[in-house]
Design a protein around this motif. Structure first.
Motif, PDB file in Angstrom:
ATOM      1  N   GLU A  71      -9.625  30.686 -12.544  1.00 45.45           N
ATOM      2  CA  GLU A  71      -9.859  30.854 -13.982  1.00 45.45           C
ATOM      3  C   GLU A  71     -11.307  31.236 -14.297  1.00 45.45           C
ATOM      4  OE1 GLU A  71      -8.636  27.794 -12.954  1.00 45.45           O
ATOM      5  OE2 GLU A  71      -6.496  28.088 -13.344  1.00 45.45           O
ATOM      6  N   GLY A  72     -12.126  31.347 -13.259  1.00 44.48           N
ATOM      7  CA  GLY A  72     -13.486  31.809 -13.493  1.00 44.48           C
ATOM      8  C   GLY A  72     -14.387  30.772 -14.121  1.00 44.48           C
ATOM      9  N   GLU A  73     -14.101  29.496 -13.849  1.00 42.27           N
ATOM     10  CA  GLU A  73     -14.965  28.464 -14.430  1.00 42.27           C
ATOM     11  C   GLU A  73     -16.376  28.508 -13.848  1.00 42.27           C
ATOM     12  OE1 GLU A  73     -12.835  24.795 -14.081  1.00 42.27           O
ATOM     13  OE2 GLU A  73     -11.308  25.473 -15.511  1.00 42.27           O
ATOM     14  N   ALA A  82     -24.729  33.407 -23.570  1.00 41.68           N
ATOM     15  CA  ALA A  82     -26.061  33.710 -23.037  1.00 41.68           C
ATOM     16  C   ALA A  82     -26.807  34.725 -23.895  1.00 41.68           C
ATOM     17  CB  ALA A  82     -25.948  34.227 -21.598  1.00 41.68           C
ATOM     18  N   ARG A  94     -19.019  33.380 -21.560  1.00 45.65           N
ATOM     19  CA  ARG A  94     -20.321  33.139 -20.938  1.00 45.65           C
ATOM     20  C   ARG A  94     -21.349  34.179 -21.399  1.00 45.65           C
ATOM     21  NH1 ARG A  94     -23.800  31.183 -20.656  1.00 45.65           N
ATOM     22  NH2 ARG A  94     -25.187  30.458 -19.029  1.00 45.65           N
ATOM     23  N   LEU A  95     -20.915  35.435 -21.497  1.00 42.60           N
ATOM     24  CA  LEU A  95     -21.827  36.488 -21.964  1.00 42.60           C
ATOM     25  C   LEU A  95     -22.257  36.215 -23.402  1.00 42.60           C
ATOM     26  CD1 LEU A  95     -20.516  39.977 -20.786  1.00 42.60           C
ATOM     27  CD2 LEU A  95     -21.993  38.362 -19.617  1.00 42.60           C
ATOM     28  N   GLN A 103      -7.593  34.380 -18.014  1.00 40.19           N
ATOM     29  CA  GLN A 103      -8.541  33.262 -18.139  1.00 40.19           C
ATOM     30  C   GLN A 103      -9.902  33.598 -17.544  1.00 40.19           C
ATOM     31  OE1 GLN A 103      -6.031  30.155 -16.318  1.00 40.19           O
ATOM     32  NE2 GLN A 103      -6.420  28.982 -18.166  1.00 40.19           N
ATOM     33  N   LEU A 104      -9.869  34.287 -16.414  1.00 43.16           N
ATOM     34  CA  LEU A 104     -11.126  34.689 -15.782  1.00 43.16           C
ATOM     35  C   LEU A 104     -11.922  35.586 -16.729  1.00 43.16           C
ATOM     36  CD1 LEU A 104     -12.586  35.002 -12.676  1.00 43.16           C
ATOM     37  CD2 LEU A 104     -11.916  37.332 -13.175  1.00 43.16           C
ATOM     38  N   GLU A 105     -11.229  36.528 -17.343  1.00 41.85           N
ATOM     39  CA  GLU A 105     -11.913  37.456 -18.246  1.00 41.85           C
ATOM     40  C   GLU A 105     -12.436  36.742 -19.482  1.00 41.85           C
ATOM     41  OE1 GLU A 105     -12.705  40.457 -17.493  1.00 41.85           O
ATOM     42  OE2 GLU A 105     -11.434  40.740 -15.726  1.00 41.85           O
ATOM     43  N   PRO A 121      -4.040  33.602 -14.927  1.00 47.10           N
ATOM     44  CA  PRO A 121      -5.421  33.337 -14.483  1.00 47.10           C
ATOM     45  C   PRO A 121      -6.344  34.551 -14.618  1.00 47.10           C
ATOM     46  CG  PRO A 121      -3.853  32.452 -12.906  1.00 47.10           C
ATOM     47  CD  PRO A 121      -3.067  33.288 -13.869  1.00 47.10           C
ATOM     48  N   HIS A 122      -5.779  35.746 -14.524  1.00 52.29           N
ATOM     49  CA  HIS A 122      -6.616  36.944 -14.706  1.00 52.29           C
ATOM     50  C   HIS A 122      -7.216  36.955 -16.101  1.00 52.29           C
ATOM     51  CE1 HIS A 122      -5.394  39.493 -11.192  1.00 52.29           C
ATOM     52  NE2 HIS A 122      -4.447  38.591 -11.179  1.00 52.29           N
ATOM     53  N   SER A 146     -13.256  33.611 -19.684  1.00 52.92           N
ATOM     54  CA  SER A 146     -14.358  32.756 -19.267  1.00 52.92           C
ATOM     55  C   SER A 146     -15.641  33.589 -19.120  1.00 52.92           C
ATOM     56  CB  SER A 146     -13.940  32.099 -17.957  1.00 52.92           C
ATOM     57  OG  SER A 146     -15.015  31.523 -17.327  1.00 52.92           O
ATOM     58  N   PHE A 147     -15.489  34.771 -18.560  1.00 53.13           N
ATOM     59  CA  PHE A 147     -16.609  35.698 -18.403  1.00 53.13           C
ATOM     60  C   PHE A 147     -17.172  36.091 -19.763  1.00 53.13           C
ATOM     61  CE2 PHE A 147     -17.540  40.382 -18.251  1.00 53.13           C
ATOM     62  CZ  PHE A 147     -18.729  40.323 -17.539  1.00 53.13           C
ATOM     63  N   VAL A 171     -27.685  35.083 -16.189  1.00 51.46           N
ATOM     64  CA  VAL A 171     -26.687  35.955 -16.823  1.00 51.46           C
ATOM     65  C   VAL A 171     -27.397  37.149 -17.473  1.00 51.46           C
ATOM     66  CG1 VAL A 171     -24.921  36.129 -18.636  1.00 51.46           C
ATOM     67  CG2 VAL A 171     -25.071  34.055 -17.243  1.00 51.46           C
ATOM     68  N   LEU A 195     -22.377  38.234 -10.758  1.00 52.20           N
ATOM     69  CA  LEU A 195     -22.409  36.807 -11.085  1.00 52.20           C
ATOM     70  C   LEU A 195     -21.645  35.987 -10.049  1.00 52.20           C
ATOM     71  CD1 LEU A 195     -21.994  36.985 -14.970  1.00 52.20           C
ATOM     72  CD2 LEU A 195     -24.094  36.594 -13.657  1.00 52.20           C
ATOM     73  N   LEU A 250     -20.675  43.507 -13.340  1.00 54.89           N
ATOM     74  CA  LEU A 250     -21.369  42.304 -13.771  1.00 54.89           C
ATOM     75  C   LEU A 250     -20.696  41.048 -13.215  1.00 54.89           C
ATOM     76  CD1 LEU A 250     -23.644  41.239 -15.512  1.00 54.89           C
ATOM     77  CD2 LEU A 250     -22.228  41.644 -17.529  1.00 54.89           C
ATOM     78  N   GLN A 251     -19.389  41.039 -13.231  1.00 52.61           N
ATOM     79  CA  GLN A 251     -18.647  39.900 -12.688  1.00 52.61           C
ATOM     80  C   GLN A 251     -18.937  39.717 -11.207  1.00 52.61           C
ATOM     81  OE1 GLN A 251     -14.627  40.826 -13.720  1.00 52.61           O
ATOM     82  NE2 GLN A 251     -14.838  40.117 -15.828  1.00 52.61           N
ATOM     83  N   ILE A 270     -23.520  29.178 -14.253  1.00 49.27           N
ATOM     84  CA  ILE A 270     -24.677  30.075 -14.112  1.00 49.27           C
ATOM     85  C   ILE A 270     -25.551  29.992 -15.369  1.00 49.27           C
ATOM     86  CG2 ILE A 270     -25.369  32.479 -13.756  1.00 49.27           C
ATOM     87  CD1 ILE A 270     -22.597  32.901 -12.448  1.00 49.27           C
ATOM     88  N   VAL A 271     -26.844  29.788 -15.153  1.00 58.37           N
ATOM     89  CA  VAL A 271     -27.745  29.595 -16.300  1.00 58.37           C
ATOM     90  C   VAL A 271     -27.930  30.893 -17.090  1.00 58.37           C
ATOM     91  CG1 VAL A 271     -29.019  27.690 -15.250  1.00 58.37           C
ATOM     92  CG2 VAL A 271     -29.801  30.050 -14.886  1.00 58.37           C
ATOM     93  N   ASP A 272     -28.283  30.740 -18.358  1.00 54.66           N
ATOM     94  CA  ASP A 272     -28.467  31.885 -19.249  1.00 54.66           C
ATOM     95  C   ASP A 272     -29.385  32.960 -18.664  1.00 54.66           C
ATOM     96  OD1 ASP A 272     -26.886  30.656 -21.086  1.00 54.66           O
ATOM     97  OD2 ASP A 272     -28.443  30.368 -22.610  1.00 54.66           O
ATOM     98  N   PHE A 279     -18.356  30.792 -13.851  1.00 53.16           N
ATOM     99  CA  PHE A 279     -19.278  31.488 -14.766  1.00 53.16           C
ATOM    100  C   PHE A 279     -20.119  30.483 -15.559  1.00 53.16           C
ATOM    101  CE2 PHE A 279     -16.062  35.066 -14.685  1.00 53.16           C
ATOM    102  CZ  PHE A 279     -16.897  35.984 -14.067  1.00 53.16           C
ATOM    103  N   ASP A 280     -19.486  29.363 -15.910  1.00 53.36           N
ATOM    104  CA  ASP A 280     -20.181  28.369 -16.729  1.00 53.36           C
ATOM    105  C   ASP A 280     -21.330  27.683 -16.002  1.00 53.36           C
ATOM    106  OD1 ASP A 280     -18.645  28.846 -18.929  1.00 53.36           O
ATOM    107  OD2 ASP A 280     -17.106  27.390 -18.350  1.00 53.36           O
TER     108      ASP A 280
END
Lengths: 203, 115
Positions: free
Chosen positions: A116-118, B90, B86-87, B78-80, B75-76, B82-83, A128, A182, A178-179, A123-125, A120-121
């Motif tokens: 689920e790409g958790e 930030a 995050r952007l 969800q990954l996107e 999950p694909h 989550s990404f 990013v 990261l 970018l993904q 990683i600090v600002d 990413f959270d």
């Protein structure tokens, strides 16, 4: 200037309200606060002088971003990297094009660990932002306009002066790049466990 | 290789050949016009347009339905998501510093007065 009071008021209501957003964009374009400030000043000065040419009803935010980007690009030495991108872009893939995977390689790497790409959270600002700023401008601007500022494809197309198809392609490639950056960082830092050997996608 | 395996799950290459603007595949009108369930391949191809709010409502509903029903694809998404969040977190919260705001306003006032 022979602007009427009413149109100056219009500038305040329609343009100056985007000062925060234009500054954010300028920061991502230039990568440095002092340069961002110069860019913001020049953008608003130009916008103010051209305010009577601004077409009412179009979106002032995209108009300001277009000016900011044009000013930025003019100040930049547009190096080789730019030309290369434009060249490769004519055959740039997006999902659905032959040879381009709809399956995200980063997702494949996270299988069984963090699909689920958790990560990413974790990683600090600053990291990013550094990764965003390292993208070539064409990808960076598309990704920032869409993912951070919520522009539509049409608005990005107008701001960048390219067709909507190119916008989609830039978003696709910029996001994936970018993904990956990261993900690699998260792996280096141990936020996500490295692949067990033999399951990497990059062989 | 896992990637090959996944590609096989998703039916390998695309069967849709309608191309293309700027090297980018045009959305297949007839594929979306019908009401059958989307394949995983189609759902993943349209995922970005779906997330970006660029699909017409009816198509978006079908893509949404696929992601809700399909454990392999969810999950694909969800990954996107989550990404993206995050952007936004930030890069999307910075505002203009007060000093810069004042200088811009000052500059415009000067322009109005003298320019």
């Amino acid at each position: 200037m022979t602007e009427s009071g009413a149109s100056r008021k219009g500038f305040q209501d329609e343009a100056l309200v985007h000062l925060d957003a234009v500054y954010r964009f300028a920061l991502r374009l230039t990568g440095a606060p002092d340069q961002a400030e110069d860019l913001v000043q020049e953008t608003f000065l130009r916008a103010y002088r051209a305010w009577d040419q601004y077409e009412q009803g179009t979106r002032a935010k995209s108009w300001l971003f277009t000016i900011a980007r044009n000013v930025f690009l003019r100040h930049e030495e547009r190096g080789k990297r730019h030309d290369e991108i434009v060249r490769t872009e004519t055959r740039a893939g997006g999902p659905g094009e032959a040879g381009v995977d709809v399956v995200n390689p980063v997702w494949v790497s996270t299988m069984g660990k963090d699909p689920e790409g958790e990560f990413f959270d974790s990683i600090v600002d600053d990291k990013v932002l550094e990764a965003i700023d390292a993208l070539p401008e064409e990808y960076r601007t598309a990704v920032v306009l869409s993912d951070v500022e919520g522009f539509s494809y049409q608005e990005i197309s107008e701001t960048m002066g390219v067709p909507v198809g190119t916008v989609k392609s830039r978003l696709f490639r910029g996001r994936r790049r970018l993904q990956k950056e990261l993900y690699d960082f998260a792996e280096e830092m141990g936020y996500i466990t490295a692949h067990p050997s033999g399951t990497g996608e990059d062989r | 290789m896992i990637l090959d395996m996944i590609k096989r799950w998703f039916g390998g290459g695309t069967s849709r050949e309608q191309e293309k603007s700027d090297g980018f595949t045009a959305r297949s009108e007839e594929a979306l016009a019908d009401t059958r369930m989307l394949t995983c391949q189609e759902a993943l191809e349209w995922m970005y347009e779906f997330m970006d709010g660029e699909l017409p409502d009816a198509d978006a509903a079908r893509v949404d339905q696929h992601f809700k029903m399909c454990q392999a694809c969810y999950p694909h998404l969800q990954l996107e998501e989550s990404f993206r969040s995050r952007l936004r977190a930030a890069a999307g919260r910075t505002g203009v510093p007060e000093a810069v705001r004042s200088r811009v306003l000052e500059l415009l006032a000067q322009e109005e007065a003298g320019g």
